[in-house]
Scaffold this motif. Structure first.
Motif, PDB file in Angstrom:
ATOM      1  N   VAL A  99       5.599 -11.650  -6.979  1.00 44.82           N
ATOM      2  CA  VAL A  99       6.229 -10.338  -7.061  1.00 44.82           C
ATOM      3  C   VAL A  99       5.731  -9.539  -5.863  1.00 44.82           C
ATOM      4  CG1 VAL A  99       6.397  -8.183  -8.370  1.00 44.82           C
ATOM      5  CG2 VAL A  99       6.408 -10.381  -9.566  1.00 44.82           C
ATOM      6  N   VAL A 100       6.660  -9.097  -5.029  1.00 46.98           N
ATOM      7  CA  VAL A 100       6.299  -8.433  -3.784  1.00 46.98           C
ATOM      8  C   VAL A 100       6.294  -6.920  -3.989  1.00 46.98           C
ATOM      9  CG1 VAL A 100       6.856  -8.177  -1.340  1.00 46.98           C
ATOM     10  CG2 VAL A 100       7.384 -10.311  -2.520  1.00 46.98           C
ATOM     11  N   ILE A 101       5.214  -6.289  -3.569  1.00 42.70           N
ATOM     12  CA  ILE A 101       5.084  -4.833  -3.657  1.00 42.70           C
ATOM     13  C   ILE A 101       5.051  -4.261  -2.245  1.00 42.70           C
ATOM     14  CG2 ILE A 101       3.619  -2.923  -4.408  1.00 42.70           C
ATOM     15  CD1 ILE A 101       2.681  -4.633  -6.726  1.00 42.70           C
ATOM     16  N   PHE A 102       6.067  -3.446  -1.929  1.00 44.59           N
ATOM     17  CA  PHE A 102       6.151  -2.764  -0.646  1.00 44.59           C
ATOM     18  C   PHE A 102       5.885  -1.278  -0.844  1.00 44.59           C
ATOM     19  CE2 PHE A 102       9.510  -6.030   0.786  1.00 44.59           C
ATOM     20  CZ  PHE A 102       8.559  -6.787   1.441  1.00 44.59           C
ATOM     21  N   GLY A 103       5.523  -0.599   0.229  1.00 43.86           N
ATOM     22  CA  GLY A 103       5.360   0.856   0.173  1.00 43.86           C
ATOM     23  C   GLY A 103       4.477   1.349   1.291  1.00 43.86           C
ATOM     24  N   SER A 104       4.352   2.656   1.377  1.00 41.62           N
ATOM     25  CA  SER A 104       3.660   3.285   2.495  1.00 41.62           C
ATOM     26  C   SER A 104       2.168   2.975   2.517  1.00 41.62           C
ATOM     27  CB  SER A 104       3.844   4.799   2.424  1.00 41.62           C
ATOM     28  OG  SER A 104       3.093   5.433   3.438  1.00 41.62           O
ATOM     29  N   ALA A 105       1.657   2.782   3.746  1.00 38.29           N
ATOM     30  CA  ALA A 105       0.212   2.637   3.952  1.00 38.29           C
ATOM     31  C   ALA A 105      -0.490   3.990   3.867  1.00 38.29           C
ATOM     32  CB  ALA A 105      -0.049   2.001   5.319  1.00 38.29           C
ATOM     33  N   ARG A 106       0.282   5.078   3.834  1.00 34.04           N
ATOM     34  CA  ARG A 106      -0.303   6.415   3.919  1.00 34.04           C
ATOM     35  C   ARG A 106      -0.499   7.081   2.564  1.00 34.04           C
ATOM     36  NH1 ARG A 106       2.892   8.919   9.210  1.00 34.04           N
ATOM     37  NH2 ARG A 106       2.778   6.997  10.474  1.00 34.04           N
ATOM     38  N   ILE A 107      -0.019   6.463   1.507  1.00 32.48           N
ATOM     39  CA  ILE A 107      -0.168   7.065   0.183  1.00 32.48           C
ATOM     40  C   ILE A 107      -1.579   6.824  -0.335  1.00 32.48           C
ATOM     41  CG2 ILE A 107       0.598   6.932  -2.217  1.00 32.48           C
ATOM     42  CD1 ILE A 107       3.415   6.461  -1.236  1.00 32.48           C
ATOM     43  N   LEU A 108      -2.243   7.904  -0.718  1.00 32.39           N
ATOM     44  CA  LEU A 108      -3.639   7.844  -1.147  1.00 32.39           C
ATOM     45  C   LEU A 108      -3.756   7.621  -2.646  1.00 32.39           C
ATOM     46  CD1 LEU A 108      -4.991  10.945   0.829  1.00 32.39           C
ATOM     47  CD2 LEU A 108      -5.069   8.544   1.544  1.00 32.39           C
ATOM     48  N   TYR A 159       2.278   7.456  -7.048  1.00 26.61           N
ATOM     49  CA  TYR A 159       2.855   6.151  -6.743  1.00 26.61           C
ATOM     50  C   TYR A 159       1.773   5.100  -6.521  1.00 26.61           C
ATOM     51  CZ  TYR A 159       7.320   8.553  -6.282  1.00 26.61           C
ATOM     52  OH  TYR A 159       8.454   9.287  -6.531  1.00 26.61           O
ATOM     53  N   TYR A 160       0.659   5.502  -5.935  1.00 31.28           N
ATOM     54  CA  TYR A 160      -0.479   4.581  -5.795  1.00 31.28           C
ATOM     55  C   TYR A 160      -0.921   4.108  -7.172  1.00 31.28           C
ATOM     56  CZ  TYR A 160      -5.156   2.887  -4.430  1.00 31.28           C
ATOM     57  OH  TYR A 160      -6.286   2.122  -4.233  1.00 31.28           O
ATOM     58  N   GLU A 161      -1.050   5.066  -8.099  1.00 32.76           N
ATOM     59  CA  GLU A 161      -1.542   4.710  -9.434  1.00 32.76           C
ATOM     60  C   GLU A 161      -0.522   3.862 -10.194  1.00 32.76           C
ATOM     61  OE1 GLU A 161      -4.601   5.173  -9.852  1.00 32.76           O
ATOM     62  OE2 GLU A 161      -4.840   6.496  -8.128  1.00 32.76           O
ATOM     63  N   GLU A 162       0.773   4.125  -9.979  1.00 26.33           N
ATOM     64  CA  GLU A 162       1.802   3.300 -10.637  1.00 26.33           C
ATOM     65  C   GLU A 162       1.802   1.883 -10.068  1.00 26.33           C
ATOM     66  OE1 GLU A 162       3.590   3.895 -13.247  1.00 26.33           O
ATOM     67  OE2 GLU A 162       3.145   6.037 -13.459  1.00 26.33           O
ATOM     68  N   ALA A 163       1.657   1.766  -8.748  1.00 30.25           N
ATOM     69  CA  ALA A 163       1.612   0.433  -8.127  1.00 30.25           C
ATOM     70  C   ALA A 163       0.401  -0.344  -8.622  1.00 30.25           C
ATOM     71  CB  ALA A 163       1.573   0.568  -6.604  1.00 30.25           C
ATOM     72  N   ARG A 164      -0.704   0.339  -8.723  1.00 34.54           N
ATOM     73  CA  ARG A 164      -1.938  -0.285  -9.217  1.00 34.54           C
ATOM     74  C   ARG A 164      -1.760  -0.770 -10.652  1.00 34.54           C
ATOM     75  NH1 ARG A 164      -7.445   3.363  -9.450  1.00 34.54           N
ATOM     76  NH2 ARG A 164      -8.838   1.881 -10.519  1.00 34.54           N
ATOM     77  N   ARG A 165      -1.153   0.078 -11.493  1.00 29.57           N
ATOM     78  CA  ARG A 165      -0.962  -0.288 -12.902  1.00 29.57           C
ATOM     79  C   ARG A 165       0.088  -1.393 -13.043  1.00 29.57           C
ATOM     80  NH1 ARG A 165      -0.018   4.341 -14.668  1.00 29.57           N
ATOM     81  NH2 ARG A 165       2.044   4.333 -15.614  1.00 29.57           N
ATOM     82  N   PHE A 166       1.141  -1.323 -12.231  1.00 26.71           N
ATOM     83  CA  PHE A 166       2.173  -2.360 -12.291  1.00 26.71           C
ATOM     84  C   PHE A 166       1.591  -3.727 -11.917  1.00 26.71           C
ATOM     85  CE2 PHE A 166       5.359  -4.884  -9.977  1.00 26.71           C
ATOM     86  CZ  PHE A 166       6.240  -5.138 -11.022  1.00 26.71           C
ATOM     87  N   PHE A 181      10.958   2.505  -6.907  1.00 27.17           N
ATOM     88  CA  PHE A 181      10.158   3.464  -7.672  1.00 27.17           C
ATOM     89  C   PHE A 181      10.435   4.882  -7.174  1.00 27.17           C
ATOM     90  CE2 PHE A 181       7.635   0.375  -9.850  1.00 27.17           C
ATOM     91  CZ  PHE A 181       6.965   1.070 -10.847  1.00 27.17           C
ATOM     92  N   GLY A 182      10.897   5.743  -8.088  1.00 24.62           N
ATOM     93  CA  GLY A 182      11.091   7.149  -7.756  1.00 24.62           C
ATOM     94  C   GLY A 182      12.515   7.473  -7.347  1.00 24.62           C
ATOM     95  N   ARG A 183      13.406   7.661  -8.330  1.00 28.07           N
ATOM     96  CA  ARG A 183      14.818   7.955  -8.037  1.00 28.07           C
ATOM     97  C   ARG A 183      14.958   9.172  -7.118  1.00 28.07           C
ATOM     98  NH1 ARG A 183      19.981   7.311 -10.483  1.00 28.07           N
ATOM     99  NH2 ARG A 183      19.063   6.051 -12.130  1.00 28.07           N
TER     100      ARG A 183
END
Length: 305
Positions: free
Chosen positions: A78-87, A120-127, A242-244
């Motif tokens: 399962v591939v997770i993409f997203g910004s490197a800048r989200i803390l 979004y960081y916390e959602e990615a972590r939990r997912f 993630f995030g409509r």
């Protein structure tokens, strides 16, 4: 007399053995300078980095991660993409406190935006944790894959790490060096020079693409995947955004349909989700059979044991 050997004894020394021999042999001074060609071709970095050797380097970059994953029996990701800048939420709150203490209104505004995006960081972590925990009970394990860097990538590897599972990081050399985050499984921490081959490895074993808010790199990876599916160059797989609110403000999908730039129905290539639980539930519905519990873990299987 020759020493008797087994019939299947190797006829020739391996490349590794030859390289080890060479490493311990001091050549004649005449052939030890930078202009000398007296090196094994496969241990000669100057030779391997020549412009003409690009096709060979591309083959190696495709082959190395492929062989490692085959050896570790990794078949589905399962591939997770997203910004490197989200803390992370913790880091974002610290930045807000620091900006307040400094009395800098501009820094405070940026820090507050970063704090709002930290969810979004916390959602990615939990997912990633949900995927990894569920995979330990399933017939075919799923492994989280990220780009290996900070931000959302770190969150994905971190969630898998916290669940006690392995995860993959596909890092790439950038002008400002990208360091791998500390949560990737070491034997699955790769580094790429070619963006195209890195993106190929993202998709080769993927059963889903989970895309969090991001910039140019995230959009590049998202649209390449949608293009490959739309054109039939790769099989359909779920794409979760993630995030409509973020995505519909960023991309006017309706305009693309109205102007005939995409066909009606192309917008169904992806689904909007808001939480880790919603995303995992959607994947379970999509792959009801593939993601089925290991037979030994079903009620019927437990009765038979």
């Amino acid at each position: 007399m020759f020493k008797r050997q087994q019939p299947l004894t190797r006829n020739f020394p391996s490349a590794k053995e030859s390289a080890e021999v060479q490493a311990h042999v001091v050549p004649e001074p005449r052939y030890d300078g930078p202009e000398s060609a007296y090196k094994l071709a496969f241990t000669d970095n100057d030779f391997l980095l020549r412009e003409e050797l690009r096709p060979v380097r591309m083959q190696l970059e495709l082959l190395k991660p492929e062989l490692v994953q085959q050896e570790l029996d990794i078949k589905a990701t399962v591939v997770i993409f997203g910004s490197a800048r989200i803390l992370s939420e913790h880091a974002a709150k610290a930045a807000v406190a620091q900006a307040k203490a400094a009395g800098d209104p501009h820094a405070l505004k940026r820090a507050e935006v970063a704090l709002s995006m930290s969810r979004y960081y916390e959602e990615a972590r939990r997912f990633a944790r949900l995927v990894t925990e569920a995979s330990t009970r399933r017939a075919e394990p799923l492994y989280v894959v990220t780009g290996g860097g900070p931000g959302i990538m770190e969150a994905g590897n971190r969630g898998a790490y916290e669940a006690g599972g392995k995860s993959i990081g596909l890092n790439i050399v950038l002008p400002h060096e990208q360091h791998p985050n500390p949560y990737i499984t070491p034997e699955l921490c790769f580094q790429f020079h070619y963006f195209g081959l890195r993106k190929m490895h993202f998709l080769m074993r993927s059963v889903a693409l989970v895309c969090f808010p991001g910039g140019f790199g995230t959009l590049d990876e998202l649209f390449e995947t949608m293009t490959l599916i739309q054109t039939g160059k790769c099989r359909h797989r779920p794409i979760l955004l993630f995030g409509r609110e973020f995505w519909t403000r960023l991309i006017n999908f309706e305009l693309l349909i109205e102007t005939g730039m995409i066909s009606p129905g192309d917008e169904k290539l992806f689904h909007f989700v808001e939480s880790a639980e919603e995303a995992w539930a959607l994947l379970e519905r999509e792959y009801e059979q593939t993601l089925a519990l290991d037979p030994a873990e079903t009620p019927q299987g437990k009765k038979q044991r």
